[in-house]
Design a protein around this motif. Structure first.
Motif, short mmCIF file in Angstrom:
data_model
loop_
_atom_site.label_atom_id
_atom_site.label_comp_id
_atom_site.label_asym_id
_atom_site.label_seq_id
_atom_site.Cartn_x
_atom_site.Cartn_y
_atom_site.Cartn_z
N GLN A 44 33.36 74.43 37.74
CA GLN A 44 32.75 73.65 38.79
C GLN A 44 31.40 74.28 39.08
N ARG A 45 30.35 73.48 38.89
CA ARG A 45 29.01 74.07 39.09
C ARG A 45 28.56 73.83 40.51
N LEU A 46 28.25 74.91 41.21
CA LEU A 46 27.70 74.80 42.55
C LEU A 46 26.28 75.33 42.53
N VAL A 47 25.67 75.37 43.72
CA VAL A 47 24.24 75.69 43.76
C VAL A 47 23.95 77.07 43.21
N ILE A 48 24.73 78.08 43.66
CA ILE A 48 24.35 79.43 43.22
C ILE A 48 25.37 80.05 42.27
N THR A 49 26.49 79.38 42.08
CA THR A 49 27.47 80.03 41.21
C THR A 49 28.35 78.97 40.57
N THR A 50 29.21 79.42 39.68
CA THR A 50 30.18 78.48 39.12
C THR A 50 31.57 79.01 39.40
N ILE A 51 32.47 78.08 39.62
CA ILE A 51 33.86 78.47 39.88
C ILE A 51 34.72 77.83 38.81
N PRO A 52 35.59 78.62 38.20
CA PRO A 52 36.39 78.04 37.11
C PRO A 52 37.55 77.22 37.62
N HIS A 53 38.34 76.74 36.67
CA HIS A 53 39.62 76.11 36.94
C HIS A 53 39.50 74.85 37.77
N ALA A 54 38.52 74.02 37.41
CA ALA A 54 38.48 72.70 38.04
C ALA A 54 38.99 71.70 37.02
N ILE A 55 39.70 70.69 37.47
CA ILE A 55 40.23 69.68 36.55
C ILE A 55 39.77 68.31 37.03
#
Lengths: 493, 244
Positions: A44-55
């Motif tokens: 999951q791409r956000l403004v300053i970082t990415t967070i894994p494990h999105a479906i």
């Protein structure tokens, strides 16, 4: 769970309809999230970082359809169920707990926040969560959350220092974590509370009915009880049990349902609107007991059966008016007197019985009713030692008389035709969300039962004061008009 | 003075309980590991020690019949806060225990992909760095097998359960008579932090955003009005100067 938390449990953990949670949790979800064979996960791409494990929603639906060999439609509703129960939460549009079969993103909920049968959701935790949200940004609570917060502050006041302190501590502890983890945790917690404290106007997947006080999975009937029941008790009872053929009973049920189905607020629409749903009480005000103009549905119900007519106070008024015109009001008055005797206070019972006898049953009584000889004899004998049900036989006789005779004539009468013509058919009310909110805020308690009882008594007094149609007066009027006069009645006592 | 000691001790217990909750939320997720379980155990031990000390203090004070009214009220407030803390701890311990059933470390493939990347080490460090008011040395439990840990945990849960029950038995605090003294809303702690966090969340809460927009709108309007007034005043003064 071996440890019993008896003091705080209050037996509230038996919520039987939630037994499905275990199957969903342990079985489906653990397979779904398997990195190799489960749903494909992405960043999951956000403004300053990415967070894994999105479906994505479409991946969820496809995986479910594939795994259980079902159609995409069914996969979608299964996915929606998972979201509604709180096992998966949406990352966008977090208040709508549905699975959208497109690229919208979801994430698996951490097991700590999974719904479970044995852990009911605590209000203390909710209060702490709301306080934490307020710490993060003042004034961010929505209206319904604000109201809940105030409500909790009122009745959990003794714990409030603890709640505020714990909220601060949890917030501070959260700040120790890395920023992406904190964002994920906030989303998790928010999703948890959307499931368990749904915003007004949404349907909650957690609606499970009443709490049970005993464990429905526990053994109820022991073996000895079973033996006792099957071999000793039931056979002896069965010869006394009244039996009805199922064709008859089912036929009666079907008949009832077909006649009443348009009048049931669950099966058909409630005009103008169901007060429990829209918080608008016009339905109740239109259907009050002493209303001048009844609604069309109400009048239709009077035609179903005589009992319906009598049970409805407005219907009974109409019937009374019709009988007054026909000069046969004494039947209804007698019936009402008997009801009063049956349901009234025990104190004045014997006086009431005597009054009824004098008014209706005695020879030459002013409002003499026509019942057959045997019933009259039995009633008079019973009146020597009056009790609540002494006039039951006479009442049943009069009831059947009214039903077979007057009721039919009433339905064909001008009175009824006028009432039907004037009956109103209210328009269906359509409320916007804002109006619904306002309705909810303007809820007022209804009229106190004491006030209603006083109104009823006043009405009864008025009715009694308007005077029963005296048979002597009627007869004298008729004689004045030159008709044949009956033998003069004995002087009134 | 004993009151202040109780208060600080309770505050520390609250912090440890809060940290424990954060750690518990990671159990069963993709960052669950032996280290997390260990941190959980240590936090739990610390919480229990604090709880035992607190229980002892508060019980002895509240059973003292000669306590003045004002102090008794304060003690009762602390008592209610303490019992709520314990209940929270108990609930979290039960949850962790149950989740340990389903998510055992031996089978790490079932850990749920929750999106968390870091462990709870920072939180655990915060919890364990709290001052130990009791000063007693904690016996270091050996890093045993999971089963041994589970039986220990079971014991600990029943201990906390007993503590709660004992508390209720020994001291009768009427909860409806206890009135809170603090504010209804917790004060916002640090405003700059919320702004950066807001960048991370994907959809900002609707009413907040609406309020922001409305506020900006009204602020803009005020600025424009002010500017217009200033311009008018300047124009008037200039015309006065020219025509005088």
């Amino acid at each position: 769970m071996t440890i019993k938390n008896a003091m705080r449990d209050h037996g509230q953990r038996y919520r039987p309809r939630m037994a499905c949670l275990k199957k969903v949790g342990s079985a489906v979800l653990l397979e779904m999230q398997d990195p190799k064979t489960g749903v494909k996960s992405q960043l999951q791409r956000l403004v300053i970082t990415t967070i894994p494990h999105a479906i994505t929603g479409e991946d969820i639906v496809a995986w479910l359809a594939n795994k259980f060999n079902i159609s995409a439609e069914e996969g979608r509703s299964l996915g929606t169920m998972l979201v509604a129960l709180g096992y998966i939460y949406p990352l966008q549009d977090h208040k709508r707990l549905v699975v959208k079969p497109d690229a919208s993103l979801y994430r698996f909920q951490t097991p700590y926040f999974w719904p479970a049968q044995q852990w009911p959701v605590e209000d203390t935790d909710y209060a702490i969560y709301l306080a934490k949200r307020n710490i993060r940004k003042k004034g961010i609570l929505e209206l319904y959350e604000q109201e809940q917060y105030n409500h909790l502050h009122k009745w959990m006041n003794h714990k409030w220092d603890f709640i505020v302190m714990q909220a601060k501590e949890q917030y501070r502890a959260g700040k120790e974590r890395k920023k992406p983890d904190r964002a994920v945790f906030d989303c998790q917690e928010r999703a948890y509370w959307v499931v368990h404290r749904p915003p007004p106007g949404t349907v909650s997947g957690m609606d499970y009915g009443l709490d049970r006080l005993i464990d429905p999975n526990a053994e109820e009937v022991t073996e000895t009880d079973l033996i006792f029941l099957t071999f000793l008790w039931l056979p002896s009872l069965s010869c006394f049990l009244p039996r009805v053929k199922s064709s008859v009973s089912i036929g009666a049920l079907v008949k009832f349902v077909t006649t009443h189905k348009n009048h049931d607020p669950f099966l058909a629409q409630c005009l103008p609107s169901n007060p429990w749903v829209t918080d608008d009480v016009s339905y109740w005000t239109l259907n009050m007991a002493n209303v001048e103009i009844p609604t069309k549905m109400r009048v239709e119900r009077w035609t179903f059966s005589f009992v319906e007519l009598l049970e409805d106070p407005r219907g009974r008024d109409d019937f009374r008016f019709f009988l007054k015109k026909e000069f046969s009001g004494e039947n209804l008055a007698f019936w009402e007197g008997c009801e009063d005797l049956k349901w009234g206070a025990a104190a004045g019972m014997s006086e009431k019985a005597q009054h009824i006898y004098k008014t209706f049953l005695a020879r030459g009584a002013p409002r003499w009713i026509n019942i057959d000889g045997t019933t009259m004899e039995a009633t008079v004998r019973g009146l020597k030692h009056p009790h609540r049900y002494v006039l039951d036989a006479a009442q049943t006789h009069i009831f059947m008389l009214m039903k077979k005779d007057s009721y039919g004539r009433y339905l064909k009468s001008q009175v009824f035709k006028d009432t039907t013509k004037n009956a109103i058919n209210p328009e269906e009310q359509k409320f916007t969300d804002a109006q619904l909110d306002q309705n909810a805020r303007n809820r007022r308690p209804s009229l106190s039962p004491i006030a209603i009882r006083q109104m009823e008594l006043e009405q009864k007094a008025k009715l009694a004061a308007s005077g029963p149609v005296d048979i002597t007066q009627v007869m004298s009027k008729l004689s004045k008009q030159g008709k044949d006069a009956p033998p003069p009645p004995p002087p009134k006592k | 003075v004993c009151c202040i000691l109780c208060k600080t001790s309770l505050k520390i217990l609250d912090e440890v309980v809060a940290c424990y909750r954060h750690l518990a939320s990671c159990v069963g997720g993709c960052t669950d590991s032996l280290q997390l379980r260990d941190e959980l155990r240590q936090t739990r031990d610390k919480a229990q020690k604090l709880a035992a000390a607190n229980c002892h203090h508060l019980t002895s004070h509240l059973r003292d019949k000669s306590l003045p009214e004002e102090q008794r009220k304060e003690m009762e407030l602390l008592w209610v806060a303490f019992s709520s803390s314990l209940e929270l701890l108990h609930a979290d311990m039960c949850k962790v225990f149950n989740m340990g059933d389903i998510f055992s470390l031996a089978n790490s493939a079932v850990f749920v992909q929750t999106g968390i990347q870091g462990g709870g080490s920072e939180v655990a460090a915060r919890a364990l760095s709290m001052p130990d008011l009791n000063q007693a040395q904690s016996p270091v439990l050996p890093e045993g097998l999971e089963t041994q840990e589970r039986s220990t945990m079971e014991q600990e849960i029943s201990q906390v359960d007993h503590m709660i029950t004992d508390m209720e038995m020994k001291v009768n605090v009427l909860r409806w008579m206890v009135e809170s003294r603090g504010p209804q809303y917790a004060e916002p702690l640090n405003s700059t932090d919320s702004a950066s966090l807001a960048l991370l969340s994907m959809d900002e809460e609707q009413p907040g955003a609406e309020h922001e927009a409305a506020r900006h709108h009204s602020q803009m309007l005020m600025m424009l009005l002010l500017l217009a007034v200033i311009l008018l005043a300047a124009a008037l003064s200039v015309s006065v100067v020219i025509f005088s």
